[in-house]
Write a protein that holds these residues in place. Structure first.
Motif, PDB file in Angstrom:
ATOM      1  N   CYS A  74       1.023  -1.126   0.216  1.00  0.00           N
ATOM      2  CA  CYS A  74      -0.079  -0.115   0.065  1.00  0.00           C
ATOM      3  C   CYS A  74       0.746   1.199  -0.024  1.00  0.00           C
ATOM      4  O   CYS A  74       0.435   2.372  -0.509  1.00  0.00           O
ATOM      5  N   GLU A  75       2.097   1.154   0.481  1.00  0.00           N
ATOM      6  CA  GLU A  75       2.978   2.509   0.288  1.00  0.00           C
ATOM      7  C   GLU A  75       3.254   3.066  -1.007  1.00  0.00           C
ATOM      8  O   GLU A  75       3.480   3.983  -1.089  1.00  0.00           O
ATOM      9  N   ASP A  76       2.904   2.020  -1.941  1.00  0.00           N
ATOM     10  CA  ASP A  76       3.260   2.520  -3.282  1.00  0.00           C
ATOM     11  C   ASP A  76       2.214   3.511  -3.959  1.00  0.00           C
ATOM     12  O   ASP A  76       2.511   4.292  -4.836  1.00  0.00           O
ATOM     13  N   PHE A  77       0.965   3.742  -3.303  1.00  0.00           N
ATOM     14  CA  PHE A  77      -0.016   4.452  -3.732  1.00  0.00           C
ATOM     15  C   PHE A  77       0.528   5.891  -3.872  1.00  0.00           C
ATOM     16  O   PHE A  77       0.395   6.898  -4.614  1.00  0.00           O
ATOM     17  N   ARG A  78       1.653   6.211  -3.089  1.00  0.00           N
ATOM     18  CA  ARG A  78       1.885   7.481  -2.862  1.00  0.00           C
ATOM     19  C   ARG A  78       2.885   7.967  -4.175  1.00  0.00           C
ATOM     20  O   ARG A  78       3.192   9.026  -4.324  1.00  0.00           O
ATOM     21  N   ASP A  79       3.010   7.022  -4.987  1.00  0.00           N
ATOM     22  CA  ASP A  79       3.442   7.381  -6.288  1.00  0.00           C
ATOM     23  C   ASP A  79       2.971   8.014  -7.353  1.00  0.00           C
ATOM     24  O   ASP A  79       3.075   8.597  -8.295  1.00  0.00           O
ATOM     25  N   TYR A  80       1.385   7.927  -6.952  1.00  0.00           N
ATOM     26  CA  TYR A  80       0.422   8.239  -7.890  1.00  0.00           C
ATOM     27  C   TYR A  80      -0.374   9.601  -7.247  1.00  0.00           C
ATOM     28  O   TYR A  80      -1.036   9.710  -6.727  1.00  0.00           O
ATOM     29  N   TYR A  81       0.430  10.714  -7.893  1.00  0.00           N
ATOM     30  CA  TYR A  81      -0.245  12.139  -7.420  1.00  0.00           C
ATOM     31  C   TYR A  81      -1.255  12.362  -8.566  1.00  0.00           C
ATOM     32  O   TYR A  81      -1.160  12.391  -9.544  1.00  0.00           O
ATOM     33  N   PRO A  82      -2.228  12.969  -7.889  1.00  0.00           N
ATOM     34  CA  PRO A  82      -3.544  13.552  -8.829  1.00  0.00           C
ATOM     35  C   PRO A  82      -3.257  14.540  -9.578  1.00  0.00           C
ATOM     36  O   PRO A  82      -2.451  15.459  -9.065  1.00  0.00           O
ATOM     37  N   ALA A  83      -3.533  14.640 -10.719  1.00  0.00           N
ATOM     38  CA  ALA A  83      -3.247  15.745 -11.543  1.00  0.00           C
ATOM     39  C   ALA A  83      -4.131  15.848 -12.943  1.00  0.00           C
ATOM     40  O   ALA A  83      -4.575  14.658 -13.228  1.00  0.00           O
ATOM     41  N   PRO A  84      -4.808  16.856 -13.002  1.00  0.00           N
ATOM     42  CA  PRO A  84      -5.801  17.072 -14.040  1.00  0.00           C
ATOM     43  C   PRO A  84      -5.225  16.257 -15.478  1.00  0.00           C
ATOM     44  O   PRO A  84      -4.232  16.800 -15.712  1.00  0.00           O
ATOM     45  N   GLY A  85      -5.990  15.766 -16.226  1.00  0.00           N
ATOM     46  CA  GLY A  85      -5.625  15.282 -17.513  1.00  0.00           C
ATOM     47  C   GLY A  85      -4.978  13.833 -17.320  1.00  0.00           C
ATOM     48  O   GLY A  85      -5.551  13.061 -16.324  1.00  0.00           O
ATOM     49  N   SER A  86      -4.348  13.348 -18.118  1.00  0.00           N
ATOM     50  CA  SER A  86      -3.815  12.008 -18.114  1.00  0.00           C
ATOM     51  C   SER A  86      -2.906  11.744 -17.191  1.00  0.00           C
ATOM     52  O   SER A  86      -2.153  12.612 -16.738  1.00  0.00           O
TER      53      SER A  86
END
Length: 198
Positions: A74-86
């Motif tokens: 679950c620590e890996d989810f920090r790799d995905y930062y929300p950003a508008p678009g793709s």
């Protein structure tokens, strides 16, 4: 005669009571609960509720599956930062977009927000979305009015978007295809009606 009337009243009362009781939801409990809680949170701030979108939910489901397949921690989810678009960091992103028939070339106002929570604990999910600066700037923005939500094991993915042309998760071609299918269905119905009564 009295027992017949009593039985009839009992039947009517039980049918009436059955319709008043809430019906249980068979699947997607965590997803529906989270969307309801987020909409309650948004109402407190006088923001519009997020309407559920089938295409956004399809994409959220696909992304959740891909994240679950790619990561065990679950620590890996920090790799995905929300950003508008793709978001090209998400595994198999283009494949998921294609599978859900989303025209990513015109969709720029969507925000993908993945969270990994062991056993999808509802309190922890809600806190991850509403108490961290990572997601609150999007959830507290009134321009977002459409949502899709999907989960797989410990992964929950919330996608929010606008209802403008740059946030629309459907392509113009799919809208035209839907319009043509309705026209063909209406023409078939009218043809059958004319043949039946001639």
């Amino acid at each position: 005669m009295l027992s017949f009337k009593f039985g009839l009243y009992l039947l009517i009362a039980s049918v009436f009571a059955f319709h008043l009781l809430p019906s249980p939801v068979v699947c997607d409990d965590e997803e529906d609960d989270l969307l309801r809680d987020i909409n309650t949170y948004r109402k407190i701030f006088n923001l519009p509720v997020l309407e559920k979108s089938d295409k956004a939910s399809c994409l959220a489901d696909e992304i959740a599956e891909d994240l679950d397949d790619a990561h065990t921690n679950c620590e890996d989810f920090r790799d995905y930062y929300p950003a508008p678009g793709s978001n090209p960091k998400i595994p198999n992103f283009q494949k998921s977009v294609n599978k859900c028939k989303i025209n990513i070339n015109i969709t720029r106002d969507g925000v993908i927000m993945p969270v990994c929570v062991p056993k999808l604990d509802s309190d922890a999910l809600f806190s991850n979305y509403t108490k961290s600066n990572r997601y609150t700037k999007y959830l507290n923005n009134s321009k977002y009015s459409v949502a899709g939500i999907g989960s797989e094991d410990d992964w929950m993915v919330l996608i929010i978007s606008t209802n403008t042309s740059s946030g629309d998760l459907s392509s113009a071609t799919s809208l035209l295809a839907g319009a043509w299918s309705h026209c063909l269905m209406l023409a078939s119905f009218l043809s059958a009606f004319i043949v039946l009564f001639s």
